[in-house]
Design a protein around this motif. Structure first.
Motif, PDB file in Angstrom:
ATOM      1  N   GLN A 177       6.950  -6.488  -7.645  1.00 39.29           N
ATOM      2  CA  GLN A 177       5.535  -6.833  -7.852  1.00 39.29           C
ATOM      3  C   GLN A 177       4.802  -5.621  -8.435  1.00 39.29           C
ATOM      4  O   GLN A 177       4.927  -4.502  -7.930  1.00 39.29           O
ATOM      5  CB  GLN A 177       4.883  -7.226  -6.536  1.00 39.29           C
ATOM      6  N   LEU A 178       4.034  -5.860  -9.498  1.00 46.44           N
ATOM      7  CA  LEU A 178       3.259  -4.783 -10.110  1.00 46.44           C
ATOM      8  C   LEU A 178       2.167  -4.336  -9.143  1.00 46.44           C
ATOM      9  O   LEU A 178       1.445  -5.167  -8.602  1.00 46.44           O
ATOM     10  CB  LEU A 178       2.613  -5.254 -11.414  1.00 46.44           C
ATOM     11  N   PRO A 179       2.017  -3.022  -8.944  1.00 47.81           N
ATOM     12  CA  PRO A 179       0.966  -2.547  -8.045  1.00 47.81           C
ATOM     13  C   PRO A 179      -0.429  -2.737  -8.645  1.00 47.81           C
ATOM     14  O   PRO A 179      -1.388  -2.983  -7.928  1.00 47.81           O
ATOM     15  CB  PRO A 179       1.292  -1.062  -7.860  1.00 47.81           C
ATOM     16  N   ASP A 180      -0.537  -2.606  -9.964  1.00 47.04           N
ATOM     17  CA  ASP A 180      -1.807  -2.749 -10.661  1.00 47.04           C
ATOM     18  C   ASP A 180      -1.512  -3.332 -12.054  1.00 47.04           C
ATOM     19  O   ASP A 180      -1.219  -2.573 -12.988  1.00 47.04           O
ATOM     20  CB  ASP A 180      -2.500  -1.388 -10.774  1.00 47.04           C
ATOM     21  N   PRO A 181      -1.591  -4.657 -12.204  1.00 51.18           N
ATOM     22  CA  PRO A 181      -1.244  -5.280 -13.488  1.00 51.18           C
ATOM     23  C   PRO A 181      -2.045  -4.762 -14.686  1.00 51.18           C
ATOM     24  O   PRO A 181      -1.517  -4.630 -15.780  1.00 51.18           O
ATOM     25  CB  PRO A 181      -1.521  -6.769 -13.252  1.00 51.18           C
ATOM     26  N   THR A 182      -3.319  -4.421 -14.479  1.00 52.97           N
ATOM     27  CA  THR A 182      -4.142  -3.913 -15.576  1.00 52.97           C
ATOM     28  C   THR A 182      -3.642  -2.545 -16.036  1.00 52.97           C
ATOM     29  O   THR A 182      -3.499  -2.292 -17.231  1.00 52.97           O
ATOM     30  CB  THR A 182      -5.624  -3.824 -15.137  1.00 52.97           C
ATOM     31  N   ARG A 183      -3.372  -1.665 -15.089  1.00 50.05           N
ATOM     32  CA  ARG A 183      -2.836  -0.330 -15.399  1.00 50.05           C
ATOM     33  C   ARG A 183      -1.489  -0.451 -16.107  1.00 50.05           C
ATOM     34  O   ARG A 183      -1.224   0.238 -17.088  1.00 50.05           O
ATOM     35  CB  ARG A 183      -2.702   0.485 -14.117  1.00 50.05           C
ATOM     36  N   TYR A 184      -0.651  -1.353 -15.614  1.00 45.85           N
ATOM     37  CA  TYR A 184       0.663  -1.562 -16.216  1.00 45.85           C
ATOM     38  C   TYR A 184       0.516  -2.044 -17.662  1.00 45.85           C
ATOM     39  O   TYR A 184       1.195  -1.550 -18.566  1.00 45.85           O
ATOM     40  CB  TYR A 184       1.476  -2.572 -15.398  1.00 45.85           C
ATOM     41  N   ALA A 185      -0.369  -3.017 -17.896  1.00 45.82           N
ATOM     42  CA  ALA A 185      -0.553  -3.586 -19.231  1.00 45.82           C
ATOM     43  C   ALA A 185      -1.016  -2.537 -20.239  1.00 45.82           C
ATOM     44  O   ALA A 185      -0.646  -2.587 -21.412  1.00 45.82           O
ATOM     45  CB  ALA A 185      -1.550  -4.742 -19.182  1.00 45.82           C
ATOM     46  N   LYS A 186      -1.807  -1.571 -19.786  1.00 45.41           N
ATOM     47  CA  LYS A 186      -2.325  -0.536 -20.689  1.00 45.41           C
ATOM     48  C   LYS A 186      -1.254   0.466 -21.110  1.00 45.41           C
ATOM     49  O   LYS A 186      -1.326   1.022 -22.202  1.00 45.41           O
ATOM     50  CB  LYS A 186      -3.491   0.205 -20.024  1.00 45.41           C
ATOM     51  N   GLY A 187      -0.287   0.738 -20.254  1.00 44.77           N
ATOM     52  CA  GLY A 187       0.698   1.774 -20.588  1.00 44.77           C
ATOM     53  C   GLY A 187       2.130   1.393 -20.279  1.00 44.77           C
ATOM     54  O   GLY A 187       2.945   2.246 -19.944  1.00 44.77           O
ATOM     55  N   TRP A 188       2.469   0.110 -20.407  1.00 43.58           N
ATOM     56  CA  TRP A 188       3.794  -0.361 -20.004  1.00 43.58           C
ATOM     57  C   TRP A 188       4.935   0.327 -20.739  1.00 43.58           C
ATOM     58  O   TRP A 188       6.049   0.415 -20.221  1.00 43.58           O
ATOM     59  CB  TRP A 188       3.892  -1.878 -20.145  1.00 43.58           C
ATOM     60  N   HIS A 189       4.686   0.841 -21.950  1.00 39.03           N
ATOM     61  CA  HIS A 189       5.736   1.545 -22.697  1.00 39.03           C
ATOM     62  C   HIS A 189       6.251   2.778 -21.949  1.00 39.03           C
ATOM     63  O   HIS A 189       7.380   3.216 -22.168  1.00 39.03           O
ATOM     64  CB  HIS A 189       5.214   1.984 -24.073  1.00 39.03           C
ATOM     65  N   ASP A 190       5.410   3.343 -21.098  1.00 41.18           N
ATOM     66  CA  ASP A 190       5.784   4.573 -20.396  1.00 41.18           C
ATOM     67  C   ASP A 190       6.401   4.328 -19.018  1.00 41.18           C
ATOM     68  O   ASP A 190       6.775   5.264 -18.334  1.00 41.18           O
ATOM     69  CB  ASP A 190       4.540   5.475 -20.246  1.00 41.18           C
ATOM     70  N   TRP A 191       6.491   3.087 -18.605  1.00 39.90           N
ATOM     71  CA  TRP A 191       7.109   2.740 -17.330  1.00 39.90           C
ATOM     72  C   TRP A 191       8.597   2.501 -17.558  1.00 39.90           C
ATOM     73  O   TRP A 191       9.057   2.309 -18.690  1.00 39.90           O
ATOM     74  CB  TRP A 191       6.480   1.468 -16.755  1.00 39.90           C
ATOM     75  N   ARG A 192       9.366   2.486 -16.475  1.00 36.97           N
ATOM     76  CA  ARG A 192      10.792   2.178 -16.567  1.00 36.97           C
ATOM     77  C   ARG A 192      11.249   1.489 -15.286  1.00 36.97           C
ATOM     78  O   ARG A 192      10.572   1.547 -14.262  1.00 36.97           O
ATOM     79  CB  ARG A 192      11.614   3.429 -16.846  1.00 36.97           C
ATOM     80  N   VAL A 193      12.406   0.844 -15.357  1.00 37.31           N
ATOM     81  CA  VAL A 193      13.007   0.191 -14.193  1.00 37.31           C
ATOM     82  C   VAL A 193      14.339   0.884 -13.925  1.00 37.31           C
ATOM     83  O   VAL A 193      15.199   0.936 -14.813  1.00 37.31           O
ATOM     84  CB  VAL A 193      13.223  -1.319 -14.436  1.00 37.31           C
ATOM     85  N   GLU A 194      14.482   1.444 -12.734  1.00 35.75           N
ATOM     86  CA  GLU A 194      15.718   2.131 -12.354  1.00 35.75           C
ATOM     87  C   GLU A 194      16.531   1.235 -11.426  1.00 35.75           C
ATOM     88  O   GLU A 194      16.003   0.683 -10.458  1.00 35.75           O
ATOM     89  CB  GLU A 194      15.407   3.452 -11.658  1.00 35.75           C
ATOM     90  N   LEU A 195      17.807   1.102 -11.743  1.00 35.11           N
ATOM     91  CA  LEU A 195      18.706   0.255 -10.967  1.00 35.11           C
ATOM     92  C   LEU A 195      19.835   1.085 -10.372  1.00 35.11           C
ATOM     93  O   LEU A 195      20.302   2.030 -10.995  1.00 35.11           O
ATOM     94  CB  LEU A 195      19.338  -0.826 -11.862  1.00 35.11           C
ATOM     95  N   ARG A 196      20.255   0.696  -9.198  1.00 29.54           N
ATOM     96  CA  ARG A 196      21.478   1.247  -8.599  1.00 29.54           C
ATOM     97  C   ARG A 196      22.444   0.082  -8.456  1.00 29.54           C
ATOM     98  O   ARG A 196      22.176  -0.879  -7.724  1.00 29.54           O
ATOM     99  CB  ARG A 196      21.185   1.880  -7.228  1.00 29.54           C
ATOM    100  N   ILE A 197      23.559   0.162  -9.184  1.00 29.87           N
ATOM    101  CA  ILE A 197      24.574  -0.875  -9.147  1.00 29.87           C
ATOM    102  C   ILE A 197      25.779  -0.318  -8.412  1.00 29.87           C
ATOM    103  O   ILE A 197      26.322   0.713  -8.796  1.00 29.87           O
ATOM    104  CB  ILE A 197      24.949  -1.333 -10.567  1.00 29.87           C
ATOM    105  N   GLY A 198      26.188  -0.964  -7.332  1.00 28.19           N
ATOM    106  CA  GLY A 198      27.292  -0.476  -6.508  1.00 28.19           C
ATOM    107  C   GLY A 198      26.816   0.559  -5.508  1.00 28.19           C
ATOM    108  O   GLY A 198      25.628   0.883  -5.425  1.00 28.19           O
ATOM    109  N   GLU A 199      27.754   1.071  -4.743  1.00 26.95           N
ATOM    110  CA  GLU A 199      27.446   2.039  -3.698  1.00 26.95           C
ATOM    111  C   GLU A 199      27.452   3.464  -4.249  1.00 26.95           C
ATOM    112  O   GLU A 199      28.278   3.794  -5.092  1.00 26.95           O
ATOM    113  CB  GLU A 199      28.463   1.934  -2.558  1.00 26.95           C
ATOM    114  N   PRO A 200      26.576   4.350  -3.755  1.00 27.46           N
ATOM    115  CA  PRO A 200      26.606   5.743  -4.184  1.00 27.46           C
ATOM    116  C   PRO A 200      27.958   6.376  -3.846  1.00 27.46           C
ATOM    117  O   PRO A 200      28.540   6.101  -2.813  1.00 27.46           O
ATOM    118  CB  PRO A 200      25.486   6.395  -3.363  1.00 27.46           C
ATOM    119  N   GLY A 201      28.438   7.208  -4.758  1.00 29.43           N
ATOM    120  CA  GLY A 201      29.681   7.927  -4.507  1.00 29.43           C
ATOM    121  C   GLY A 201      30.940   7.128  -4.793  1.00 29.43           C
ATOM    122  O   GLY A 201      32.030   7.650  -4.722  1.00 29.43           O
ATOM    123  N   SER A 202      30.806   5.849  -5.117  1.00 29.56           N
ATOM    124  CA  SER A 202      31.987   5.054  -5.432  1.00 29.56           C
ATOM    125  C   SER A 202      31.988   4.776  -6.938  1.00 29.56           C
ATOM    126  O   SER A 202      31.570   5.601  -7.723  1.00 29.56           O
ATOM    127  CB  SER A 202      31.978   3.745  -4.630  1.00 29.56           C
TER     128      SER A 202
END
Length: 152
Positions: free
Chosen positions: A113-138
């Motif tokens: 969920q976006l914390p502030d949709p207006t803020r996000y819409a103004k600068g969405w190019h500078d945001w990113r989505v970080e994912l962790r796939i699998g367990e750390p260290g494996s």
């Protein structure tokens, strides 16, 4: 008799054409994929991952470093794969056994969920989505996606 043979040949050609489309899922080795997008709600990013490993976390990261973790994470192992149109035609023939194909992958969905949709819409190019796939260290890994363009 000739019509039945012709129908059988057409069904065989369609089946071969359906298998030759390059779809890795039918060979049991799905190509990993990850995406972030907006769907039904304009303030919720939907993250989708198909991989041999499960999605363990998804976090939206703002330009100032604010981190917004996913509020929902669902992992389904070995999803059932529907047959192609050619296979449906072929399976409709009498005497052909019906099959359900399962693949050895995880299908994961996370909702952020976006914390502030207006803020996000103004600068969405500078945001990113970080994912962790699998367990750390494996065999797991971290993946960074571009933030999706807001729907409005």
């Amino acid at each position: 008799m000739r019509r039945a043979m012709a129908l059988g040949v057409v069904a065989s050609i369609l089946l071969v054409a359906g298998c030759a489309d390059g779809d890795e899922l039918w060979r049991g080795a799905a190509a990993p994929s990850a995406s972030a997008r907006f769907e039904d709600l304009s303030d919720v990013i939907v993250v989708g991952v198909v991989d041999r490993l499960p999605l363990r976390s998804a976090t939206l990261v703002a330009p100032d470093g604010e981190r917004v973790p996913a509020y929902s994470l669902d992992v389904q192992s070995s999803p059932i794969v529907a047959p192609s149109q050619a296979e449906v035609i072929f399976m409709a023939s009498p005497g052909v056994p019906r099959q359900v194909t399962r693949i050895d992958v995880m299908s994961s969905t996370a909702l952020i969920q976006l914390p502030d949709p207006t803020r996000y819409a103004k600068g969405w190019h500078d945001w990113r989505v970080e994912l962790r796939i699998g367990e750390p260290g494996s065999a797991g890994r971290d993946v960074t996606l571009e933030a999706p363009k807001p729907p409005r």
